[in-house]
Design a protein around this motif. Sequence first.
Motif, PDB file in Angstrom:
ATOM      1  N   PRO A  85      26.148   1.572  31.305  1.00  0.00           N
ATOM      2  CA  PRO A  85      24.895   1.191  30.610  1.00  0.00           C
ATOM      3  C   PRO A  85      25.083   0.880  29.127  1.00  0.00           C
ATOM      4  O   PRO A  85      24.100   0.621  28.430  1.00  0.00           O
ATOM      5  CB  PRO A  85      24.043   2.454  30.788  1.00  0.00           C
ATOM      6  CG  PRO A  85      25.034   3.576  30.754  1.00  0.00           C
ATOM      7  CD  PRO A  85      26.323   3.041  31.347  1.00  0.00           C
TER       8      PRO A  85
ATOM      9  N   SER B 143      20.693   0.334  35.319  1.00  0.00           N
ATOM     10  CA  SER B 143      22.152   0.494  35.224  1.00  0.00           C
ATOM     11  C   SER B 143      22.553   1.893  35.663  1.00  0.00           C
ATOM     12  O   SER B 143      23.500   2.068  36.450  1.00  0.00           O
ATOM     13  CB  SER B 143      22.632   0.261  33.785  1.00  0.00           C
ATOM     14  OG  SER B 143      22.211  -0.989  33.317  1.00  0.00           O
ATOM     15  N   ARG B 144      21.840   2.890  35.141  1.00  0.00           N
ATOM     16  CA  ARG B 144      22.186   4.286  35.480  1.00  0.00           C
ATOM     17  C   ARG B 144      21.963   4.536  36.970  1.00  0.00           C
ATOM     18  O   ARG B 144      22.785   5.172  37.642  1.00  0.00           O
ATOM     19  CB  ARG B 144      21.359   5.255  34.635  1.00  0.00           C
ATOM     20  CG  ARG B 144      21.759   5.192  33.159  1.00  0.00           C
ATOM     21  CD  ARG B 144      21.101   6.325  32.357  1.00  0.00           C
ATOM     22  NE  ARG B 144      21.418   6.189  30.948  1.00  0.00           N
ATOM     23  CZ  ARG B 144      20.548   6.296  29.952  1.00  0.00           C
ATOM     24  NH1 ARG B 144      19.275   6.555  30.226  1.00  0.00           N
ATOM     25  NH2 ARG B 144      20.923   6.156  28.713  1.00  0.00           N
ATOM     26  N   GLU B 145      20.838   4.052  37.498  1.00  0.00           N
ATOM     27  CA  GLU B 145      20.553   4.268  38.928  1.00  0.00           C
ATOM     28  C   GLU B 145      21.650   3.673  39.811  1.00  0.00           C
ATOM     29  O   GLU B 145      22.013   4.234  40.837  1.00  0.00           O
ATOM     30  CB  GLU B 145      19.221   3.597  39.302  1.00  0.00           C
ATOM     31  CG  GLU B 145      17.997   4.366  38.853  1.00  0.00           C
ATOM     32  CD  GLU B 145      16.708   3.590  39.151  1.00  0.00           C
ATOM     33  OE1 GLU B 145      16.733   2.647  39.979  1.00  0.00           O
ATOM     34  OE2 GLU B 145      15.678   3.932  38.540  1.00  0.00           O
TER      35      GLU B 145
ATOM     36  N   GLU C 162      22.268  -0.305  26.487  1.00  0.00           N
ATOM     37  CA  GLU C 162      21.865   0.784  25.581  1.00  0.00           C
ATOM     38  C   GLU C 162      21.892   0.322  24.124  1.00  0.00           C
ATOM     39  O   GLU C 162      21.046   0.737  23.315  1.00  0.00           O
ATOM     40  CB  GLU C 162      22.795   1.999  25.759  1.00  0.00           C
ATOM     41  CG  GLU C 162      22.408   2.875  26.936  1.00  0.00           C
ATOM     42  CD  GLU C 162      23.414   3.974  27.202  1.00  0.00           C
ATOM     43  OE1 GLU C 162      23.144   4.785  28.110  1.00  0.00           O
ATOM     44  OE2 GLU C 162      24.486   4.024  26.554  1.00  0.00           O
TER      45      GLU C 162
END
Length: 277
Positions: free
Chosen positions: A246, A239-241, A250
């Motif tokens: 996120p 998600s972060r990439e 998380e």
Amino acid sequence: MVTVIGLGPMGQAMVRKFVAAGYPTTVWNRTAGRADGLGAAVAPSVADALAANRLVVLSLTDYQAMYDVLGGAELDGKVIVNLSSDTPARTRAAAKWLADRGAELIAGGVMVPAPLVGTEHAYIFYSGRADVYAVHSELLGHLGKAHYLGADHALAQLYYQAQLDIFLTSLSSYLHASALLKAAGVSAADFASFAVDNFNSLSMYVADAARNIDSGEHPGDLANVTMMGATADHIVGASRELGVDPRLPEAVQAQYERAVKDGHGKSSWTSLIEGLT
Ligand code: NDP
């Protein structure tokens, strides 16, 4: 025979079913005009709607709307079947508020959208006094298969919320998964059949999971919390990439981290429930 107050999509669908089943039906709605074409008698006021029948079905946005509509009205002897969504505590408070005015609450939660009300797919949770429910169960049966859960008014509401908990979270997880793929240029159409396979297979976990939850034993011989927690980490990382929010994965990741910390690393994913209560 029955009064229906609240003519959103759900209330309208209910009225259509009562009318089709031949029950004389009286309706009232805050916004005039929503009763048009339903085939029911339109009461000019809440007081008239209440006076028409002992049995009153409410289909409103929440329980506050019940106070807004019924506050100040004569309720003695009425049976209020409230099929509106709200929390268990507010449902119990409403039962007391009605009892103080000589009325009985039957709380309910309808588990299908409006077009499916009264079809073979419809089911509804009810709770409240058994003898009061029994008197009206035949009429209410026209809205869908009834599951009567007992005297505690909050229980029908809690079953409803539990089902919506699964529903809303699943829809959001589907959207998150689609957003991950969208960020990589994959269309929702290309992903759709795989998502369907995934949704269809989820139900096969439920029977074993229920056994684990009820017994408190969570054997993790085939898949354990440590392995699945690593996967949760990877979804957050992906998600972060890809620049996708996120926060949903998380929240899942945090549940796995807590389970590992609590010593459940080698247990089944069902052990996560121990950290939820
Ligand atoms: P809507 O929000 O479309 O309609 C709500 C009804 O409540 C309308 O008649 C509205 O009147 C009335 N209302 C809301 N607030 C007040 C108020 N303060 N005073 C007077 N009247 C008020 O809801 P739905 O018909 O979609 O749903 C009704 C209930 O059923 C909800 O609790 C919902 O959670 C539940 N439900 C809905 C499903 C769905 O698919 N729609 C599925 C399963 C359950 P007005 O017309 O004047 O705005």
